[in-house]
Design an enzyme around this catalytic site. Sequence first.
Site, PDB file in Angstrom:
ATOM      1  N   THR A  17       0.833  -1.206   0.000  1.00  0.00           N
ATOM      2  CA  THR A  17       0.000   0.000   0.000  1.00  0.00           C
ATOM      3  C   THR A  17       0.864   1.251   0.000  1.00  0.00           C
ATOM      4  O   THR A  17       0.477   2.282  -0.539  1.00  0.00           O
ATOM      5  CB  THR A  17      -0.925  -0.022   1.235  1.00  0.00           C
ATOM      6  OG1 THR A  17      -1.883  -1.053   1.039  1.00  0.00           O
ATOM      7  CG2 THR A  17      -1.649   1.293   1.435  1.00  0.00           C
ATOM      8  N   SER A  67       1.353  -7.537  -0.854  1.00  0.00           N
ATOM      9  CA  SER A  67       2.058  -8.554  -0.056  1.00  0.00           C
ATOM     10  C   SER A  67       1.205  -9.767   0.285  1.00  0.00           C
ATOM     11  O   SER A  67       1.734 -10.788   0.723  1.00  0.00           O
ATOM     12  CB  SER A  67       2.672  -7.947   1.207  1.00  0.00           C
ATOM     13  OG  SER A  67       1.719  -7.785   2.220  1.00  0.00           O
TER      14      SER A  67
HETATM   15  C1  SIN Z   1      -1.072  -2.938   2.813  1.00  0.00           C
HETATM   16  O1  SIN Z   1       0.088  -2.720   2.481  1.00  0.00           O
HETATM   17  O2  SIN Z   1      -1.576  -2.331   3.796  1.00  0.00           O
HETATM   18  C2  SIN Z   1      -1.978  -3.898   2.111  1.00  0.00           C
HETATM   19  C3  SIN Z   1      -1.445  -4.419   0.843  1.00  0.00           C
HETATM   20  C4  SIN Z   1      -0.203  -5.215   0.996  1.00  0.00           C
HETATM   21  O3  SIN Z   1      -0.016  -5.882   2.028  1.00  0.00           O
HETATM   22  O4  SIN Z   1       0.595  -5.224   0.056  1.00  0.00           O
END
Ligand code: SIN
Length: 325
Positions: A17, A67
């Site tokens: 994110t 992720s």
């Molecule tokens: C996030 O980063 O909060 C969600 C998406 C991810 O884990 O890549």
Amino acid sequence: MQTPAAKKIVILGTGGTIAGTSAQPGDNTSYRAAQLGVSALLDTVPGLQTAVAGHAIEVEQLAQIDSKDMSQAVWLRLAQRVAYWAADPAVRGVVITHGTDTLEETAYFLHAVLAPVKPVVLACAMRPATALTPDGPQNLLDALATVMHPDARGVLAVCAGRVHGALQVRKLHPYRLDAFGSGEAGPLAVVEEGRLRLLQSWPPPASPCHTLMAALDSQSPWPRVEIVMSHAGADGAIVRALQNCAEGTSALRGLVVAGTGNGTLHEDLEAALLDAQRSGLRVWRSTRCAEGQVLPTPADRIPDSAGLSPVKARIALMLELLGAG
Ligand code: SIN
């Protein structure tokens, strides 16, 4: 801890994110993770040069993923690049930009495989880079402040002004900016205006296992270990299905069960797990409780996970099986 020659900080981008974008600036939920390259991300961080106090920054884009989709291939490449950079006397520490969803697994994986003496700090964000008030730039600055701390070492995670150790860190909230906790142990430090205030002494350096990297590189796929959960009505059918579903190199080698409370198991699930154990499968017991750890008793028939959460125990068991060949 740091030598005067260490004048470089390496930032490895993996997505998440923190690198996410949305067409709507106010949208903090339906954005796409992993869109901005790590160099573009750094361009959005004011005060970066001040934070690194004259250190050069070296950037590598290792992956560009949400992720939740973390894979063996990305973990292997990440471990190899972190090992490479950590061995360079010119490098003070490594920052990894990472999604929050499996951050605790990557942190534990790198800790277990590399046990780095230099700081390896995972930085993340709960809001995309296009949010009205993104949290990624501050988290990145805080990660750099952590690398710059003279005593920092090992794998750490920084989010919302708190520094967590790889063994304890856990995502606790799906949306809140301060999404991570370290359970009963609490965070190692807070970052206040670019300075770390230690809440406890740094954990002692872990012992590296020098043969694991070679085993990770040479065995593919890595031993399959799955997680099952004890719950009302858990009848063990999932265990039997998992045992039957794959053969050859992808055959099931181990199971971690997230038990209720102190690692207790529904009697029918336990019977299936004991059968699996008798047939040669490795089985470990953790707890589905968010805090605390399973206390072993002399009557235990399935070993506990030595305090590891189910997702970290899965990695530990996989590495143990990998090390055993
Ligand atoms: C996030 O980063 O909060 C969600 C998406 C991810 O884990 O890549």
